[in-house]
Design a protein around this motif. Sequence first.
Motif, PDB file in Angstrom:
ATOM      1  N   ILE A  26       0.839  -1.195   0.000  1.00 40.84           N
ATOM      2  CA  ILE A  26       0.000   0.000   0.000  1.00 40.84           C
ATOM      3  C   ILE A  26       0.875   1.246   0.000  1.00 40.84           C
ATOM      4  O   ILE A  26       2.013   1.213   0.457  1.00 40.84           O
ATOM      5  CB  ILE A  26      -0.962   0.034   1.206  1.00 40.84           C
ATOM      6  N   ASP A  27       0.323   2.321  -0.514  1.00 45.73           N
ATOM      7  CA  ASP A  27       0.966   3.628  -0.472  1.00 45.73           C
ATOM      8  C   ASP A  27       0.305   4.386   0.666  1.00 45.73           C
ATOM      9  O   ASP A  27      -0.888   4.643   0.638  1.00 45.73           O
ATOM     10  CB  ASP A  27       0.765   4.350  -1.803  1.00 45.73           C
ATOM     11  N   TYR A  28       1.076   4.738   1.667  1.00 45.99           N
ATOM     12  CA  TYR A  28       0.530   5.376   2.859  1.00 45.99           C
ATOM     13  C   TYR A  28       0.874   6.863   2.915  1.00 45.99           C
ATOM     14  O   TYR A  28       0.801   7.477   3.981  1.00 45.99           O
ATOM     15  CB  TYR A  28       1.012   4.657   4.121  1.00 45.99           C
ATOM     16  N   ARG A  29       1.189   7.445   1.802  1.00 44.35           N
ATOM     17  CA  ARG A  29       1.601   8.854   1.737  1.00 44.35           C
ATOM     18  C   ARG A  29       0.517   9.755   2.338  1.00 44.35           C
ATOM     19  O   ARG A  29      -0.659   9.629   2.031  1.00 44.35           O
ATOM     20  CB  ARG A  29       1.828   9.250   0.286  1.00 44.35           C
ATOM     21  N   GLY A  30       0.936  10.657   3.221  1.00 39.81           N
ATOM     22  CA  GLY A  30       0.020  11.628   3.796  1.00 39.81           C
ATOM     23  C   GLY A  30      -0.566  11.235   5.141  1.00 39.81           C
ATOM     24  O   GLY A  30      -1.269  12.021   5.757  1.00 39.81           O
ATOM     25  N   LEU A  31      -0.300  10.017   5.608  1.00 34.58           N
ATOM     26  CA  LEU A  31      -0.835   9.601   6.907  1.00 34.58           C
ATOM     27  C   LEU A  31      -0.049  10.266   8.036  1.00 34.58           C
ATOM     28  O   LEU A  31       1.180  10.346   7.973  1.00 34.58           O
ATOM     29  CB  LEU A  31      -0.749   8.086   7.086  1.00 34.58           C
ATOM     30  N   LYS A  94      -8.996  -1.759   3.796  1.00 36.07           N
ATOM     31  CA  LYS A  94     -10.080  -1.061   3.095  1.00 36.07           C
ATOM     32  C   LYS A  94     -10.834  -0.135   4.036  1.00 36.07           C
ATOM     33  O   LYS A  94     -11.141   1.008   3.685  1.00 36.07           O
ATOM     34  CB  LYS A  94     -11.038  -2.074   2.468  1.00 36.07           C
ATOM     35  N   THR A  95     -11.130  -0.618   5.243  1.00 31.68           N
ATOM     36  CA  THR A  95     -11.841   0.201   6.218  1.00 31.68           C
ATOM     37  C   THR A  95     -11.066   1.469   6.533  1.00 31.68           C
ATOM     38  O   THR A  95     -11.629   2.571   6.540  1.00 31.68           O
ATOM     39  CB  THR A  95     -12.086  -0.602   7.509  1.00 31.68           C
ATOM     40  N   GLN A  96      -9.771   1.320   6.766  1.00 30.28           N
ATOM     41  CA  GLN A  96      -8.941   2.485   7.078  1.00 30.28           C
ATOM     42  C   GLN A  96      -8.788   3.400   5.857  1.00 30.28           C
ATOM     43  O   GLN A  96      -8.777   4.620   5.998  1.00 30.28           O
ATOM     44  CB  GLN A  96      -7.566   2.041   7.580  1.00 30.28           C
ATOM     45  N   SER A  97      -8.683   2.820   4.666  1.00 27.37           N
ATOM     46  CA  SER A  97      -8.510   3.658   3.478  1.00 27.37           C
ATOM     47  C   SER A  97      -9.776   4.461   3.195  1.00 27.37           C
ATOM     48  O   SER A  97      -9.700   5.606   2.746  1.00 27.37           O
ATOM     49  CB  SER A  97      -8.127   2.816   2.257  1.00 27.37           C
ATOM     50  N   GLU A  98     -10.938   3.878   3.473  1.00 22.64           N
ATOM     51  CA  GLU A  98     -12.191   4.619   3.286  1.00 22.64           C
ATOM     52  C   GLU A  98     -12.336   5.708   4.346  1.00 22.64           C
ATOM     53  O   GLU A  98     -12.850   6.790   4.065  1.00 22.64           O
ATOM     54  CB  GLU A  98     -13.385   3.666   3.326  1.00 22.64           C
ATOM     55  N   ALA A  99     -11.897   5.426   5.555  1.00 21.96           N
ATOM     56  CA  ALA A  99     -12.011   6.411   6.633  1.00 21.96           C
ATOM     57  C   ALA A  99     -11.025   7.557   6.446  1.00 21.96           C
ATOM     58  O   ALA A  99     -11.370   8.723   6.654  1.00 21.96           O
ATOM     59  CB  ALA A  99     -11.787   5.735   7.986  1.00 21.96           C
ATOM     60  N   LEU A 100      -9.798   7.241   6.035  1.00 20.86           N
ATOM     61  CA  LEU A 100      -8.755   8.260   5.954  1.00 20.86           C
ATOM     62  C   LEU A 100      -8.636   8.890   4.570  1.00 20.86           C
ATOM     63  O   LEU A 100      -8.127   9.997   4.433  1.00 20.86           O
ATOM     64  CB  LEU A 100      -7.406   7.640   6.352  1.00 20.86           C
ATOM     65  N   ILE A 103      -4.946   6.192   1.724  1.00 20.23           N
ATOM     66  CA  ILE A 103      -4.232   4.947   1.438  1.00 20.23           C
ATOM     67  C   ILE A 103      -4.579   4.474   0.035  1.00 20.23           C
ATOM     68  O   ILE A 103      -5.748   4.407  -0.334  1.00 20.23           O
ATOM     69  CB  ILE A 103      -4.600   3.860   2.472  1.00 20.23           C
ATOM     70  N   GLU A 104      -3.550   4.155  -0.727  1.00 19.71           N
ATOM     71  CA  GLU A 104      -3.723   3.630  -2.082  1.00 19.71           C
ATOM     72  C   GLU A 104      -3.207   2.199  -2.143  1.00 19.71           C
ATOM     73  O   GLU A 104      -2.169   1.889  -1.574  1.00 19.71           O
ATOM     74  CB  GLU A 104      -2.942   4.478  -3.092  1.00 19.71           C
ATOM     75  N   TRP A 105      -3.923   1.337  -2.842  1.00 18.48           N
ATOM     76  CA  TRP A 105      -3.478  -0.047  -3.043  1.00 18.48           C
ATOM     77  C   TRP A 105      -2.452  -0.056  -4.173  1.00 18.48           C
ATOM     78  O   TRP A 105      -2.644   0.576  -5.200  1.00 18.48           O
ATOM     79  CB  TRP A 105      -4.652  -0.936  -3.423  1.00 18.48           C
ATOM     80  N   ILE A 106      -1.386  -0.813  -3.984  1.00 21.28           N
ATOM     81  CA  ILE A 106      -0.378  -0.969  -5.030  1.00 21.28           C
ATOM     82  C   ILE A 106      -0.465  -2.366  -5.631  1.00 21.28           C
ATOM     83  O   ILE A 106      -0.386  -2.545  -6.836  1.00 21.28           O
ATOM     84  CB  ILE A 106       1.042  -0.709  -4.476  1.00 21.28           C
ATOM     85  N   GLY A 107      -0.646  -3.357  -4.792  1.00 20.33           N
ATOM     86  CA  GLY A 107      -0.722  -4.735  -5.260  1.00 20.33           C
ATOM     87  C   GLY A 107      -0.599  -5.686  -4.088  1.00 20.33           C
ATOM     88  O   GLY A 107      -0.728  -5.294  -2.924  1.00 20.33           O
ATOM     89  N   ALA A 108      -0.333  -6.936  -4.393  1.00 18.07           N
ATOM     90  CA  ALA A 108      -0.204  -7.944  -3.345  1.00 18.07           C
ATOM     91  C   ALA A 108       0.489  -9.174  -3.902  1.00 18.07           C
ATOM     92  O   ALA A 108       0.627  -9.333  -5.118  1.00 18.07           O
ATOM     93  CB  ALA A 108      -1.569  -8.321  -2.798  1.00 18.07           C
ATOM     94  N   ILE A 109       0.887 -10.010  -2.981  1.00 18.32           N
ATOM     95  CA  ILE A 109       1.324 -11.360  -3.322  1.00 18.32           C
ATOM     96  C   ILE A 109       0.507 -12.293  -2.449  1.00 18.32           C
ATOM     97  O   ILE A 109       0.541 -12.209  -1.217  1.00 18.32           O
ATOM     98  CB  ILE A 109       2.824 -11.572  -3.079  1.00 18.32           C
ATOM     99  N   ALA A 110      -0.276 -13.139  -3.094  1.00 19.09           N
ATOM    100  CA  ALA A 110      -1.111 -14.101  -2.385  1.00 19.09           C
ATOM    101  C   ALA A 110      -0.996 -15.437  -3.106  1.00 19.09           C
ATOM    102  O   ALA A 110      -1.051 -15.493  -4.336  1.00 19.09           O
ATOM    103  CB  ALA A 110      -2.569 -13.642  -2.355  1.00 19.09           C
ATOM    104  N   ASP A 111      -0.837 -16.481  -2.342  1.00 18.56           N
ATOM    105  CA  ASP A 111      -0.689 -17.835  -2.893  1.00 18.56           C
ATOM    106  C   ASP A 111       0.443 -17.900  -3.917  1.00 18.56           C
ATOM    107  O   ASP A 111       0.351 -18.603  -4.925  1.00 18.56           O
ATOM    108  CB  ASP A 111      -1.994 -18.317  -3.525  1.00 18.56           C
ATOM    109  N   GLY A 112       1.487 -17.130  -3.681  1.00 14.17           N
ATOM    110  CA  GLY A 112       2.657 -17.162  -4.545  1.00 14.17           C
ATOM    111  C   GLY A 112       2.494 -16.442  -5.861  1.00 14.17           C
ATOM    112  O   GLY A 112       3.343 -16.563  -6.741  1.00 14.17           O
ATOM    113  N   GLN A 113       1.401 -15.683  -6.037  1.00 16.86           N
ATOM    114  CA  GLN A 113       1.163 -14.980  -7.284  1.00 16.86           C
ATOM    115  C   GLN A 113       1.057 -13.484  -7.036  1.00 16.86           C
ATOM    116  O   GLN A 113       0.491 -13.053  -6.031  1.00 16.86           O
ATOM    117  CB  GLN A 113      -0.119 -15.477  -7.949  1.00 16.86           C
TER     118      GLN A 113
END
Length: 171
Positions: A26-31, A94-100, A103-113
């Motif tokens: 996640i990009d937490y810029r500005g928090l 998501k809850t925190q990103s909607e409240a604040l 927060i921007e999503w960048i990506g993820a690694i889940a199940d090795g992908q």
Amino acid sequence: MPNKSNIAMLEKVGESLESSKGVFFIDYRGLTVKETQELRRSLREVGAHMKVYKNNIVKLALKNADLPEVDGLVGTCAYVFYENDPVEAAKAIKTQSEALKKIEWIGAIADGQALSAEEAKAYADLPSREELLAKLVYVVASPLSGIAQVCAGPARGLATALQAVADQKAA
């Protein structure tokens, strides 16, 4: 020769990757500090933790762990490692990103992908593990309760008939 602090950080990232089932970027810029503490607290409640590392070191750790590289790891990135359910961690983010609204999503690694930002965000819309188990129990139990009622029908009819006979003799 690499800096000793960078080597130590690389080891910490490797340990975090090894001990977790996946990671959200996640990009937490500005928090503010207080908002960051609140985000960390909400993540801890669901079995996840947020760390901030140098992006190049994380890329190197991903390569060392034979995990795919994620695009967009530039600037202020935070890494949310989850040990249990990715859905719970994604919902907390998501809850925190909607409240604040910072927060921007960048990506993820889940199940090795590697997942894109949209795919990572989609995890937050999935039902949690407990919700899925409750639905499974309901689906399995519904036919069983119907069978039990059908099987109890003749016994219920016999009990009703015996009660009617007893009432008739008493009158």
